[in-house]
Design a protein around this motif. Structure first.
Motif, PDB file in Angstrom:
ATOM      1  N   GLU A  52       0.826  -1.198   0.000  1.00 49.22           N
ATOM      2  CA  GLU A  52       0.000   0.000   0.000  1.00 49.22           C
ATOM      3  C   GLU A  52       0.867   1.258   0.000  1.00 49.22           C
ATOM      4  O   GLU A  52       0.564   2.240  -0.682  1.00 49.22           O
ATOM      5  CB  GLU A  52      -0.921  -0.002   1.228  1.00 49.22           C
ATOM      6  N   MET A  53       1.969   1.220   0.772  1.00 47.37           N
ATOM      7  CA  MET A  53       2.869   2.372   0.818  1.00 47.37           C
ATOM      8  C   MET A  53       3.534   2.588  -0.538  1.00 47.37           C
ATOM      9  O   MET A  53       3.679   3.718  -1.011  1.00 47.37           O
ATOM     10  CB  MET A  53       3.924   2.156   1.906  1.00 47.37           C
TER      11      MET A  53
ATOM     12  N   LYS B 259       3.193   5.889  -2.898  1.00 45.59           N
ATOM     13  CA  LYS B 259       4.364   6.630  -3.383  1.00 45.59           C
ATOM     14  C   LYS B 259       4.323   6.751  -4.903  1.00 45.59           C
ATOM     15  O   LYS B 259       4.695   7.793  -5.456  1.00 45.59           O
ATOM     16  CB  LYS B 259       5.656   5.938  -2.928  1.00 45.59           C
ATOM     17  N   ASP B 260       3.853   5.706  -5.574  1.00 40.46           N
ATOM     18  CA  ASP B 260       3.730   5.765  -7.032  1.00 40.46           C
ATOM     19  C   ASP B 260       2.718   6.835  -7.454  1.00 40.46           C
ATOM     20  O   ASP B 260       2.937   7.571  -8.420  1.00 40.46           O
ATOM     21  CB  ASP B 260       3.315   4.410  -7.596  1.00 40.46           C
ATOM     22  N   LYS B 261       1.603   6.916  -6.734  1.00 41.58           N
ATOM     23  CA  LYS B 261       0.592   7.929  -7.059  1.00 41.58           C
ATOM     24  C   LYS B 261       1.152   9.335  -6.839  1.00 41.58           C
ATOM     25  O   LYS B 261       0.936  10.242  -7.650  1.00 41.58           O
ATOM     26  CB  LYS B 261      -0.671   7.721  -6.213  1.00 41.58           C
ATOM     27  N   ILE B 262       1.858   9.515  -5.734  1.00 45.93           N
ATOM     28  CA  ILE B 262       2.449  10.828  -5.451  1.00 45.93           C
ATOM     29  C   ILE B 262       3.456  11.199  -6.540  1.00 45.93           C
ATOM     30  O   ILE B 262       3.443  12.322  -7.063  1.00 45.93           O
ATOM     31  CB  ILE B 262       3.131  10.826  -4.064  1.00 45.93           C
TER      32      ILE B 262
END
Length: 377
Positions: free
Chosen positions: A3-4, A8-11
């Motif tokens: 999930e983390m 981070k990929d979305k950010i």
């Protein structure tokens, strides 16, 4: 950890996509993302702002789907300026439903327009066509209410931030749409209902659909702006004829004069979609059980689902359904037009429409010139 990593990929995507204003640049970014995301500094302001946006979205019950994710609507990848990401509430998979029709029209709708939008949306949704509309008063709200009575997912595209409810009286309606389908926006959180935001929403609705239906529209209205996108995106455009003395029908009647297809019932739209996109219609039927599992969380072994399964089987000599038998008898006696068949079968119109659709899928009948039906030997 997974999930983390996803967060981070979305950010990283939200930071890197800031300068991507067209499809070409977004595709280039998607292709090189795994390499470029390593250069993102998560302590810088842009990354912190993106992190804050995702957290705020989560708090209001929304998710974010990015251009590079498989859940992102495929149709949007092919327009000149696709959103880099979308905010959504509900089941984002609904955006890739195999058949989608957008129904739009006037906020100041007449009773005729409200009833028409509701009935069209119900008939389409009952036959596995996902109905898309905006969240405005009038025709948009009527279309969503009609779609919620059917079986396919409902899709609402709002012209505000996903966390802003406009109009306020539609709060419960949006909640119901999110339960059975999805509410989406490409606008940042907190975006108010400003006039400049609604063409953005209209473009998104048209890009997402296969067919656009304008039920009721004045001579100068947002619905006509939406209709203008249909030609740009290669979508089939239907319009509902209205009273020539009614201001809310001036726009739709003008569309018909300019070449839009006539829609006198939901069946007109459904049959055109079936003829133009038979493979998509079959996929919609096959996907029915999965949609019910994803969105409704109900077992799919009900009578209606069994009927849809039967439509996927090879054509059989015997007719297993009493109404199908009555339809064939009516055609055999020369009662080939819709009204004559309806009178002969003595069933309600919604039921007959579904049966006629299924019989065409099974290869038992076909629709010929003048809305007449013929048996297929």
């Amino acid at each position: 950890a997974w999930e983390m990593r996803k967060m981070k990929d979305k950010i990283a995507w939200m930071v890197l996509a800031k300068g991507c204003k067209n499809a070409k640049k977004l595709k280039q970014l998607a292709d090189s993302f795994d390499k470029r995301k390593k250069d993102v500094d998560f302590t810088e302001k842009d990354a912190l702002d993106a992190m804050d946006e995702l957290e705020r979205a989560k708090v209001c019950g929304s998710g974010v789907v990015t251009y590079r994710e498989k859940e992102y609507p495929e149709y949007l990848r092919h327009i000149s300026n696709p959103p880099a990401y979308l905010y959504f509430k509900g089941n984002v998979k609904a955006l890739n439903h195999p058949l989608k029709a957008a129904i739009v029209g006037s906020r100041e709708a007449s009773l005729y327009g409200i009833n028409t939008a509701t009935n069209f949306a119900y008939e389409l949704s009952a036959n596995n066509v996902a109905v898309i509309s905006g969240g405005a008063r009038g025709i948009d709200s009527a279309a969503l209410n009609g779609a919620l009575r059917g079986r396919a997912p409902a899709i609402c595209v709002v012209g505000t931030g996903i966390d802003v409810t406009y109009p306020r009286e539609n709060e419960k309606l949006f909640e119901r749409v999110a339960e059975k389908g999805v509410v989406i926006s490409e606008l940042p959180l907190g975006s108010p209902p400003m006039a400049k935001n609604f063409p953005v929403r209209n473009r998104l609705m048209t890009a997402l659909c296969d067919t656009l239906v304008v039920v009721e529209a004045a001579k100068k209205s947002g619905a006509l702006i939406t209709a203008s996108y249909a030609g740009d995106y290669g979508k089939t455009l239907f319009a509902v004829p209205g009273n020539i003395d009614s201001p809310t029908s001036e726009g739709t009647n003008a569309l018909l004069q300019d070449g839009a297809l006539w829609a006198l019932s939901g069946s007109d739209i459904l049959y055109e979609m079936m003829e133009r996109m038979p493979a998509s219609y079959r996929r919609a039927m096959k996907k029915d059980e999965k949609i019910e599992e994803d969105i409704f969380t109900e077992p799919s072994n009900n009578a209606l689902t069994q009927e849809l399964k039967a439509a996927e089987e090879p054509k059989k000599e015997n007719v297993s359904n009493g109404i199908e038998r009555a339809v064939l008898n009516a055609i055999g006696e020369g009662k080939r037009d819709y009204d004559s068949i309806l009178e002969y079968c003595a069933c309600d119109a919604a039921r007959l429409n579904s049966v006629l659709t299924l019989m065409q899928i099974k290869g038992m009948i076909k629709r010929s010139v003048g809305n007449a039906y013929e048996k297929i030997d």
